[in-house]
Design a protein around this motif. Structure first.
Motif, PDB file in Angstrom:
ATOM      1  N   LEU A  67      -2.783  -2.268  -1.404  1.00 37.60           N
ATOM      2  CA  LEU A  67      -2.240  -0.941  -1.109  1.00 37.60           C
ATOM      3  C   LEU A  67      -3.349  -0.002  -0.658  1.00 37.60           C
ATOM      4  CD1 LEU A  67       0.185   1.111  -1.308  1.00 37.60           C
ATOM      5  CD2 LEU A  67      -0.611   1.561  -3.630  1.00 37.60           C
ATOM      6  N   ARG A 103      -4.750  -0.946   2.779  1.00 38.26           N
ATOM      7  CA  ARG A 103      -3.861  -0.599   3.900  1.00 38.26           C
ATOM      8  C   ARG A 103      -3.922   0.892   4.216  1.00 38.26           C
ATOM      9  NH1 ARG A 103       0.519  -3.436   6.010  1.00 38.26           N
ATOM     10  NH2 ARG A 103       0.769  -4.720   4.143  1.00 38.26           N
ATOM     11  N   TRP A 104      -4.021   1.725   3.168  1.00 34.40           N
ATOM     12  CA  TRP A 104      -3.999   3.179   3.350  1.00 34.40           C
ATOM     13  C   TRP A 104      -5.318   3.766   2.859  1.00 34.40           C
ATOM     14  CZ3 TRP A 104       0.041   3.459   6.267  1.00 34.40           C
ATOM     15  CH2 TRP A 104       1.170   2.699   6.007  1.00 34.40           C
ATOM     16  N   ILE A 140      -6.580   6.572   2.947  1.00 37.65           N
ATOM     17  CA  ILE A 140      -6.540   7.895   2.315  1.00 37.65           C
ATOM     18  C   ILE A 140      -6.566   7.786   0.791  1.00 37.65           C
ATOM     19  CG2 ILE A 140      -4.008   8.037   2.257  1.00 37.65           C
ATOM     20  CD1 ILE A 140      -4.317  11.039   2.890  1.00 37.65           C
ATOM     21  N   LEU A 141      -6.124   6.629   0.251  1.00 37.19           N
ATOM     22  CA  LEU A 141      -6.116   6.445  -1.204  1.00 37.19           C
ATOM     23  C   LEU A 141      -7.504   6.146  -1.754  1.00 37.19           C
ATOM     24  CD1 LEU A 141      -2.860   4.314  -1.601  1.00 37.19           C
ATOM     25  CD2 LEU A 141      -3.149   6.781  -1.926  1.00 37.19           C
ATOM     26  N   LEU A 198       3.614   6.055   0.386  1.00 42.79           N
ATOM     27  CA  LEU A 198       2.746   4.979   0.890  1.00 42.79           C
ATOM     28  C   LEU A 198       3.092   3.645   0.236  1.00 42.79           C
ATOM     29  CD1 LEU A 198      -0.710   6.814   1.084  1.00 42.79           C
ATOM     30  CD2 LEU A 198       0.865   6.276   2.948  1.00 42.79           C
ATOM     31  N   LEU A 255       6.225   2.418   1.991  1.00 39.44           N
ATOM     32  CA  LEU A 255       5.862   1.907   3.321  1.00 39.44           C
ATOM     33  C   LEU A 255       5.149   0.557   3.208  1.00 39.44           C
ATOM     34  CD1 LEU A 255       4.646   5.175   5.089  1.00 39.44           C
ATOM     35  CD2 LEU A 255       6.619   3.772   5.741  1.00 39.44           C
ATOM     36  N   HIS A 256       4.296   0.444   2.215  1.00 35.80           N
ATOM     37  CA  HIS A 256       3.579  -0.809   1.958  1.00 35.80           C
ATOM     38  C   HIS A 256       4.570  -1.933   1.665  1.00 35.80           C
ATOM     39  CE1 HIS A 256       0.255  -3.327   0.658  1.00 35.80           C
ATOM     40  NE2 HIS A 256       0.835  -3.512  -0.522  1.00 35.80           N
ATOM     41  N   CYS A 277       6.318  -2.968   4.825  1.00 36.53           N
ATOM     42  CA  CYS A 277       5.467  -3.842   5.641  1.00 36.53           C
ATOM     43  C   CYS A 277       5.497  -5.278   5.109  1.00 36.53           C
ATOM     44  CB  CYS A 277       4.035  -3.317   5.675  1.00 36.53           C
ATOM     45  SG  CYS A 277       3.839  -1.761   6.565  1.00 36.53           S
ATOM     46  N   PRO A 335     -10.230  -2.745   7.356  1.00 36.07           N
ATOM     47  CA  PRO A 335     -10.257  -1.386   7.906  1.00 36.07           C
ATOM     48  C   PRO A 335     -11.091  -1.339   9.178  1.00 36.07           C
ATOM     49  CG  PRO A 335     -10.744  -1.382   5.553  1.00 36.07           C
ATOM     50  CD  PRO A 335     -10.754  -2.813   5.999  1.00 36.07           C
ATOM     51  N   ASP A 376     -12.867   3.919  10.575  1.00 38.24           N
ATOM     52  CA  ASP A 376     -12.295   4.341   9.292  1.00 38.24           C
ATOM     53  C   ASP A 376     -13.322   4.211   8.173  1.00 38.24           C
ATOM     54  OD1 ASP A 376      -9.874   4.872  10.467  1.00 38.24           O
ATOM     55  OD2 ASP A 376      -9.022   2.914   9.999  1.00 38.24           O
TER      56      ASP A 376
END
Length: 202
Positions: free
Chosen positions: A75, A78-79, A81-82, A102, A105-106, A109, A120, A124
């Protein structure tokens, strides 16, 4: 804002209150590390074991936690921002909503057969590493990689609170202890002849 260890945050949470009121169905329990108190709804590893049924129980207990760490690592990978601090102008309520969105959404996916999270992008990684608020690195996890038979990275700084026995006074911890479910699961491990696998090369 003062940071708190896992057990202190949990003890003051709404989840703890709901668990005390019987949130879980009979014989269902949560699995926590030694940051938590073994109780009627939370089973933790046995401390200071070496061999025998309790050690076997600890091994399978850790296997469950490794899988959760892997899911959390996917998780967070993938994101991105976390992996960094939320901007100060985002409230706790909005942060919770963001994380839930998120996670959904995860799951979407994964349901769409996009289970492998790509590494990443370089830009990023550069942004995260130079971000003024800092970031949490993804670290190769040997236990998880061996378990899933592929390379797995996890955000170690966000996982595994460790053994925070000093957070709760001893008398409080003794008063809260309930060993029924841990003993029941340990007996199940023993009765079904589940044993910790031997280390490779031994």
């Amino acid at each position: 804002m003062r940071l708190r260890h896992d057990v202190v945050a949990f003890e003051s949470s709404d989840l703890k209150r709901r668990l005390d009121q019987g949130l879980l169905a009979p014989n269902l329990v949560l699995f926590g590390d030694n940051a938590y108190i073994n109780s009627q709804y939370m089973v933790t590893p046995y401390p200071n074991t070496s061999g025998g049924p309790k050690d076997n129980y600890n091994f399978f207990h850790s296997q469950l936690r490794i899988r959760i760490e892997c899911a959390f690592g996917m998780l967070v990978q993938r994101w991105g921002i976390l992996r960094s601090a939320m901007p100060r102008n985002i409230s706790i309520g909005k942060t919770i909503t963001l994380v839930l969105a998120l996670a959904k959404l995860h799951n979407f996916c994964i349901d769409a057969d996009d289970e492998v999270v790509a590494n990443p992008l370089l830009q990023d990684e550069q942004y995260l590493s130079t971000n003024a608020s800092g970031s949490v690195p993804l670290v190769p996890n040997a236990d998880a990689s061996e378990l899933l038979d592929r390379e797995v990275t996890t955000p170690e700084d966000l996982i595994g609170g460790g053994e925070h026995f000093d957070d709760a006074p001893r008398q409080f911890r003794r008063r809260q202890q309930d060993d029924y479910h841990r003993t029941r699961l340990c007996i199940h491990v023993q009765d079904t002849f589940m044993t910790r696998p031997r280390m490779r090369g031994t």
